[in-house]
Design a protein around this motif. Structure first.
Motif, short mmCIF file in Angstrom:
data_model
loop_
_atom_site.label_atom_id
_atom_site.label_comp_id
_atom_site.label_asym_id
_atom_site.label_seq_id
_atom_site.Cartn_x
_atom_site.Cartn_y
_atom_site.Cartn_z
N MET A 4 0.38 -0.76 -0.49
CA MET A 4 0.43 -0.55 -0.12
C MET A 4 1.05 0.87 -0.03
O MET A 4 1.78 1.60 0.79
N LYS B 272 0.58 7.51 -0.33
CA LYS B 272 -0.26 7.98 -0.68
C LYS B 272 -1.58 7.79 -0.60
O LYS B 272 -2.23 9.13 -0.42
N THR B 273 -1.87 6.41 -0.21
CA THR B 273 -3.51 6.84 -0.01
C THR B 273 -3.68 7.08 1.38
O THR B 273 -4.39 7.72 1.89
N ARG C 180 -4.91 11.04 1.33
CA ARG C 180 -5.84 10.80 0.53
C ARG C 180 -6.26 10.42 1.56
O ARG C 180 -7.75 11.18 1.47
N ASP D 34 -9.54 2.04 8.19
CA ASP D 34 -8.76 2.92 6.78
C ASP D 34 -7.56 2.50 6.78
O ASP D 34 -6.69 2.53 5.76
N LYS E 24 -3.57 -2.48 3.52
CA LYS E 24 -3.38 -1.45 4.65
C LYS E 24 -2.78 -0.33 4.89
O LYS E 24 -1.39 -0.23 4.97
N ASP F 183 4.26 12.03 0.90
CA ASP F 183 2.77 11.68 1.02
C ASP F 183 3.36 10.72 1.76
O ASP F 183 2.58 9.86 2.09
#
Length: 287
Positions: free
Chosen positions: A1, A4-5, A8, A36, A76, A147
């Motif tokens: 993962m 950057k996720t 966001r 999350d 995740k 990020d």
């Protein structure tokens, strides 16, 4: 993962939930939920990996090993506890680069003096604001991507009071931290004051058994928080069940606790892939 996720998620979701993980089994279970992101808890990792208290006894290399193996296992984003950066400015630089390369989406750095301690235990002391600001400046420069997020934690509330903790939060945000973590506020009113004072993403440490009230996610969002970590819930639940089961076995009593299905657990840890591999290459083993 990718990291950057996580950025966001912070920008787009009203609230980000991060259960605490402390080993590979807990990470696999948490990764299967609708949470999350995941939080690699220093308290839990030091306890499960070394059998020691979270009191500055784990080394950078030991923690990096856990970051890497957990990050490679889960899907995740993983937030990883980086303690004080394991030393001075050069150590902080090395730690940030190491955690980012290992696959973490964010690193948590705190302003405690060495040796650091768990944030909900007594006798914690903090370094000066200037020292921590310098660490954050180095951390900001060390990361290869914006990020990869920096979470700045202050433990000043317990030693120096809430106002000083808020002042430090403001300074750390200006120094480049992406998320501010004010450790161990002791009431909902204190948490609300933090939320009103700081116009930056805030994380609440929802530590079961600690100093801070456990609030619903809706309440946390209402009073100004964007994220919550839950470091001890899984660890303490596991400890409770293990204590009961091992005592029963030692005393030749029936196990009363519900047990996870053996076949499902075997699937969780990857036995189906092993069996598929053996089937595919059965002819080679026969030769």
């Amino acid at each position: 993962m990718t990291s950057k996720t996580l950025r966001r998620l912070i920008e787009e979701k009203p609230f980000v939930t991060c259960p605490g993980v402390f080993d590979l089994v807990s990470a696999k279970f948490a990764d299967r939920t609708t949470a999350d992101a995941l939080y690699m808890t220093g308290y839990g990792v030091v306890a499960s990996y070394l059998g020691l208290p979270d009191a500055g006894l784990a080394t950078y290399s030991q923690m990096l090993d856990r970051v890497q193996i957990i990050a490679q296992t889960v899907h995740k984003p993983l937030i990883a506890d980086g303690d004080t950066g394991y030393g001075g400015l050069l150590n902080v630089h090395h730690t940030v680069r190491g955690y980012e390369k290992a696959g973490a989406a964010a690193i948590q750095l705190e302003d405690q003096q060495n040796p650091k301690k768990c944030g909900h235990t007594p006798n914690r002391h903090v370094i000066s604001v200037k020292e921590m600001v310098n660490k954050l400046a180095v951390a900001n420069d060390a990361r290869s991507s914006k990020d990869f997020l920096i979470i700045a934690r202050t433990d000043a509330r317990t030693q120096l009071g809430l106002d000083e903790a808020i002042r430090r939060g403001e300074a750390y945000a200006k120094a480049g931290a992406d998320i501010i973590f004010i450790e161990s506020p002791e009431s909902e009113a204190e948490m609300r004051k933090i939320g009103m004072a700081l116009d930056v993403p805030l994380v609440s440490n929802q530590l079961h058994g600690g100093r801070t009230p456990i609030l619903s996610q809706d309440k946390l969002r209402e009073i100004g928080y964007r994220m919550a970590i839950y470091p001890t819930a899984g660890l303490l639940a596991t400890a409770y069940v293990l204590s009961n089961i091992y005592s029963a076995l030692a005393e030749d009593k029936p196990v009363q606790e519900p047990l996870y299905d053996f076949n499902e657990f075997s699937s969780l840890i990857g036995f189906q892939e092993v069996w598929a591999f053996e089937k595919k290459y059965a002819s080679l083993e026969a030769d």
